[in-house]
Design a protein around this motif. Sequence first.
Motif, PDB file in Angstrom:
ATOM      1  N   LEU A 293      29.038 -11.044 -24.009  1.00 14.68           N
ATOM      2  CA  LEU A 293      30.105 -11.165 -24.154  1.00 14.68           C
ATOM      3  C   LEU A 293      30.668 -10.858 -24.430  1.00 14.68           C
ATOM      4  O   LEU A 293      30.744 -10.028 -25.694  1.00 14.68           O
ATOM      5  CB  LEU A 293      29.912 -12.659 -24.856  1.00 14.68           C
ATOM      6  CG  LEU A 293      30.213 -13.370 -24.397  1.00 14.68           C
ATOM      7  CD1 LEU A 293      30.045 -14.104 -23.260  1.00 14.68           C
ATOM      8  CD2 LEU A 293      30.339 -14.884 -25.060  1.00 14.68           C
ATOM      9  N   LEU A 294      31.604 -10.706 -24.647  1.00 12.45           N
ATOM     10  CA  LEU A 294      33.177  -9.720 -24.892  1.00 12.45           C
ATOM     11  C   LEU A 294      33.728 -10.311 -25.422  1.00 12.45           C
ATOM     12  O   LEU A 294      34.906 -12.039 -24.232  1.00 12.45           O
ATOM     13  CB  LEU A 294      33.433  -8.761 -24.096  1.00 12.45           C
ATOM     14  CG  LEU A 294      32.628  -7.694 -23.300  1.00 12.45           C
ATOM     15  CD1 LEU A 294      33.858  -6.572 -22.000  1.00 12.45           C
ATOM     16  CD2 LEU A 294      32.913  -6.313 -24.420  1.00 12.45           C
ATOM     17  N   VAL A 295      34.444 -11.009 -26.824  1.00 11.19           N
ATOM     18  CA  VAL A 295      35.545 -11.942 -27.456  1.00 11.19           C
ATOM     19  C   VAL A 295      36.359 -11.162 -28.028  1.00 11.19           C
ATOM     20  O   VAL A 295      35.892 -10.141 -28.474  1.00 11.19           O
ATOM     21  CB  VAL A 295      34.802 -12.344 -28.086  1.00 11.19           C
ATOM     22  CG1 VAL A 295      35.871 -13.349 -28.684  1.00 11.19           C
ATOM     23  CG2 VAL A 295      33.804 -13.523 -27.877  1.00 11.19           C
ATOM     24  N   HIS A 296      38.070 -11.371 -27.705  1.00  5.64           N
ATOM     25  CA  HIS A 296      38.612 -10.306 -27.854  1.00  5.64           C
ATOM     26  C   HIS A 296      39.905 -11.834 -28.976  1.00  5.64           C
ATOM     27  O   HIS A 296      40.366 -12.930 -28.528  1.00  5.64           O
ATOM     28  CB  HIS A 296      39.535  -9.722 -27.571  1.00  5.64           C
ATOM     29  CG  HIS A 296      39.301  -8.750 -26.688  1.00  5.64           C
ATOM     30  ND1 HIS A 296      39.344  -7.795 -26.440  1.00  5.64           N
ATOM     31  CD2 HIS A 296      38.274  -8.871 -25.410  1.00  5.64           C
ATOM     32  CE1 HIS A 296      38.549  -7.014 -26.701  1.00  5.64           C
ATOM     33  NE2 HIS A 296      38.009  -7.260 -25.132  1.00  5.64           N
ATOM     34  N   THR A 297      40.400 -11.225 -30.109  1.00  4.83           N
ATOM     35  CA  THR A 297      40.874 -12.175 -31.033  1.00  4.83           C
ATOM     36  C   THR A 297      42.107 -11.889 -31.470  1.00  4.83           C
ATOM     37  O   THR A 297      42.550 -10.394 -31.070  1.00  4.83           O
ATOM     38  CB  THR A 297      40.175 -12.979 -32.607  1.00  4.83           C
ATOM     39  OG1 THR A 297      40.122 -11.894 -33.399  1.00  4.83           O
ATOM     40  CG2 THR A 297      39.125 -12.885 -32.245  1.00  4.83           C
TER      41      THR A 297
ATOM     42  N   PRO B  11      35.496  -5.252 -29.235  1.00  9.15           N
ATOM     43  CA  PRO B  11      35.238  -3.739 -28.424  1.00  9.15           C
ATOM     44  C   PRO B  11      36.415  -2.311 -28.788  1.00  9.15           C
ATOM     45  O   PRO B  11      37.446  -3.657 -27.967  1.00  9.15           O
ATOM     46  CB  PRO B  11      34.301  -3.395 -27.924  1.00  9.15           C
ATOM     47  CG  PRO B  11      34.747  -4.947 -27.092  1.00  9.15           C
ATOM     48  CD  PRO B  11      35.603  -5.724 -28.192  1.00  9.15           C
TER      49      PRO B  11
ATOM     50  N   ALA C 103      35.692 -16.379 -35.480  1.00 13.65           N
ATOM     51  CA  ALA C 103      34.342 -16.339 -34.453  1.00 13.65           C
ATOM     52  C   ALA C 103      33.711 -15.666 -34.813  1.00 13.65           C
ATOM     53  O   ALA C 103      32.452 -15.620 -34.100  1.00 13.65           O
ATOM     54  CB  ALA C 103      35.595 -15.590 -33.234  1.00 13.65           C
TER      55      ALA C 103
ATOM     56  N   VAL D 140      26.857 -10.776 -28.142  1.00 15.64           N
ATOM     57  CA  VAL D 140      28.593 -11.002 -28.810  1.00 15.64           C
ATOM     58  C   VAL D 140      29.293  -9.427 -29.093  1.00 15.64           C
ATOM     59  O   VAL D 140      28.474  -9.165 -30.000  1.00 15.64           O
ATOM     60  CB  VAL D 140      29.229 -11.648 -29.287  1.00 15.64           C
ATOM     61  CG1 VAL D 140      30.462 -11.888 -29.057  1.00 15.64           C
ATOM     62  CG2 VAL D 140      28.774 -13.014 -28.750  1.00 15.64           C
ATOM     63  N   TRP D 141      29.973  -9.290 -28.902  1.00 21.08           N
ATOM     64  CA  TRP D 141      30.894  -7.431 -28.959  1.00 21.08           C
ATOM     65  C   TRP D 141      31.985  -7.997 -29.259  1.00 21.08           C
ATOM     66  O   TRP D 141      32.562  -9.076 -28.431  1.00 21.08           O
ATOM     67  CB  TRP D 141      30.716  -6.737 -27.851  1.00 21.08           C
ATOM     68  CG  TRP D 141      29.261  -6.485 -27.625  1.00 21.08           C
ATOM     69  CD1 TRP D 141      28.387  -6.780 -28.556  1.00 21.08           C
ATOM     70  CD2 TRP D 141      29.616  -4.713 -26.866  1.00 21.08           C
ATOM     71  NE1 TRP D 141      26.976  -5.833 -27.816  1.00 21.08           N
ATOM     72  CE2 TRP D 141      27.982  -4.181 -27.143  1.00 21.08           C
ATOM     73  CE3 TRP D 141      30.399  -3.301 -26.619  1.00 21.08           C
ATOM     74  CZ2 TRP D 141      27.502  -3.203 -26.430  1.00 21.08           C
ATOM     75  CZ3 TRP D 141      29.519  -2.586 -25.985  1.00 21.08           C
ATOM     76  CH2 TRP D 141      28.112  -2.567 -26.375  1.00 21.08           C
TER      77      TRP D 141
END
Lengths: 494, 245
Positions: free
Chosen positions: B104-108, B84, B117, B80-81
Amino acid sequence: MKNRTQSYLTEPLWLYVHFPKLASEAVLSVMNNASVDKPVVVVNRQNNAQRVACYNEPAKQWGIEKALSLSTALAICPELVVLAKNPRQEQQLLKQLAVIAYSFSSDVIIDTEGLWLELSTSELLFNGYTPLLKRLHRQISSLSITATNGIGKSPLAAKVLCTEHFHTHLPNNLQIMDALEATSLEVLPSNKRQQQTFKQLGLITIGELIKLPRSALSQRFSPDLLETLELLLGEKPYSAPRFQPATEFYDDMQNPQGIYNKEGLAFPMETLLRRFHHYLIARQCQCAEIIWQFEPLLGASQSMTVNLSDSSQDCGNLLDLSRLHLERLNLPLSIERISLFCNQFTTSSNPVFDLFDNLKAENCPSSKLIDCLHARLGKNAISQITKDAEHLPELASKITHIGSQPSTQSQHKLKETQQPIWLLPVPAPIRMYRRQLYWKKPLTIVRGPERICANWWQSEQQRDYYLASDHLGAHYWIYRESTDNTWFLHGVFA
Amino acid sequence: MPNKEILHNLFHRQDTWRGRNRSLRNRVVTTGFKDLNQLLLGGWPLSGLTELISPQDGIGEVSLLLPTIKHYVKQNTLCVWLNPPYQPNAQALLEADISLDQLLLVHTQNSREWLWAAEQIIRNNALLSAWTTGIEPNYAALRKLQLASSESLTPAFLFSPIKALNSPSPARLRMGLNSEKANILNVTLHKLKGKMPGAKTQIVFSNHQTERTPLNKLPVNIHYPEIPQPDYQIPKKDTLKRLNT
C-alpha cells in the motif's frame, strides 16, 4: 376448539408491553435536559380544553391525575413544567421500540401505547421465558422508558391482563385463565350501552360473561361483542398488520437550541448509531455505506458519506470512522438536525471456521486500517501498484487508487532486464554538458546499452537503457532516445 | 507475593536489558543478509523503530529491506510505504518475489498527518517503511512512534536524510548507509542496544544475470550479398566483403 394441527404446535403466547408514560418520555427524549426532578406534565387538547395526558413521578406526588384540566393542574402545582403532546415523536419512539422487540420475536404488532409480541416461538432461542423477559426489560429500560406487561393466550387477553409492573416470571395456564376470569368487565373494550346492560344483567367479571351461552349473547348484544369475546379467548386470530422493519433506515435527532461545535455532535451521532445497530440486528444484515446529513436552521444541509471497505455490523467502528470524517468536514455554524440514512445492505455472511483451527483470519485488521486512513487522509492519499503487460516501463507499472481493484493482474515474471525499484512516471531529461551527463552530479555509465523498442502504434520509441552511477554510489537507470539523441533519467536503483 | 509479580513484569518488558543479551535474541527477524545479521545480533528488532540514514536515495537502502518485505508479504501482512520519494516499479518488486496486493502506498500532506498515519499503521501490525524527508519529525514525535511500535510485533523502518544524525533519536536501531561502488553497501552502526556504536560491515548485492545479451555481443547472422558478374569488362577493384548489420 383446538385443531389437531394446533395441538402439535405450541400454543401461542402473547405478551403485551404497555408504556404508560410514553407521551412524556417521547417529548423529554427530544429535549436534552431531562428535568427529572421537576413535575412535568404533557397536555393534550380535547374539546377546547387542555387536559393532562401524562405526568411523571414528582407530579404524581403533588396530586396531579389524568384528565385534569390544565388550569386545575396549575392551581394544584404552581411550579409545573407543561409540555405539548408530540404524536409524531411518540410514533417514532414506538417504532424504535418495535425494532428492539423485533429482535425478540417475529410477530410484533404496534398499538397506540404499547406493543404486542408473540413469544412461544422464541422460547428455545432464549432458553426460557424468564431470560427473554429480563433481557427485553433491560433493553427497554436502557432507553429510560417505563414499561409494564401482561401475558395471555391471545393479544386481547394480554392487554386486558396488563398490570402495574413488568413481570419477568411467566404465570402458568391455570393462573392466566383464573386471572382472566376474575377481571372485571369494565376493562373489556365495549361501549357504554353494553356496560349498562352488563350491570343490569348482574355480570361483574369476564368469567361470568364467558359462561353464558353464545347464542343467547348474540341475541342480546351486537355482534362486535361476540367478536371481542372470540378474540379474547383466542378462537379467532388477531389480524392486524405485523410490524416489518423498513427496507431503508432513516432516523434523525433534532436539537432546537442548535449544536455549535463538533464535540457536541458526538452524543447524537452515538445515539443514532445505536438505533441503527438494533435495526441491523433486527434485519440480520450488514451495511457498507451510511450517509450523515447535518442541517442548520438556515442554509443548505451538509452531507457526509462513510464507506466501509468490508461491510460489517460493528457500530463502534462506524462511530470512529464517522468522527474521523467529521474532522475534515466544514460544518455550518449551528446544526439543528442530524440524520442518518442507509439503504445499501448486504446479508451477513457467516464466517467459515474450522473446528480444529485455532487461528483467526487476519483479514479484518488490514481493512480496518485502510478505512481509518481513508477517513482521515481522504481517498486520494492511498494507492496500490499494479502491473500491466507492456513493454515500456512507465506504462507497465501503474498506480491505482484503492477501490478500483483490478481483478486481473498479470503477475507472471517475464525474463526482463533488471529494473530499478524507483521509477519516474515521466522520464526527466538529463543535461549534457561538455560531453558529461549531469543529474545534480556528474554521471558515469557503468553498464552497456539494452534496447527497448516498442509502442510503434502510438509513438515510435527506441531507447537504449544504461546503468549509470555518480560519485556517491547511487545508481540510475538512464536511457538515450534514438530519434533525437536526448538523454533521460527513468529510474533510480535503491 | 506481589514482589515476584512486579519483578517478573519488569524483566519481561521490552526496554529492560538483562546482562548477557538473554532477552534480546528472540525478538528479531532475519534481515536476509548474513553479515548484517551478525552485525545486528540476529536481525531487525521486532518491536521498536529502525532508522536507516543515508546521504541520498538510490544507494541500495530499499534493497536492504526487500527480503524482509518479502517475508512479511508471504505471511499476508499489509506492507505500507509512507511518502516514498518516487513511484515504486512493479516489475522490480515482482522480480524480488513480492506480490503486489499486500503493498500500500500512502501520501500525506503535512507532518501531523504523517505522524498520525505512521502511528495508525504501526498500531495495526502492518509493516511500515516511512520516509521522513520534508517532515523532519522531532524527538517527541519519534518517541511516540517508538512507544507505539514497542507494543506491536512487526518492525517499523524509517528512512532519514543524513542531517538526522545530528539530533538524538529514541529509535531502537540506527544505521548509517553509504556506498562508493556499484552494489556494495557500507553499513555503519550508530545505535543498537548491546553493541558499541561504530561497528561496520559491507553488504554485497548479487547481480542479476539478465537474459538479454548486449548488442555488441549478439551473434549476428553474417551473409554476404551475391554480386552478379557483369557481362562487360570493368577494371577489377577489390570487392570488400560487407557485413549485413
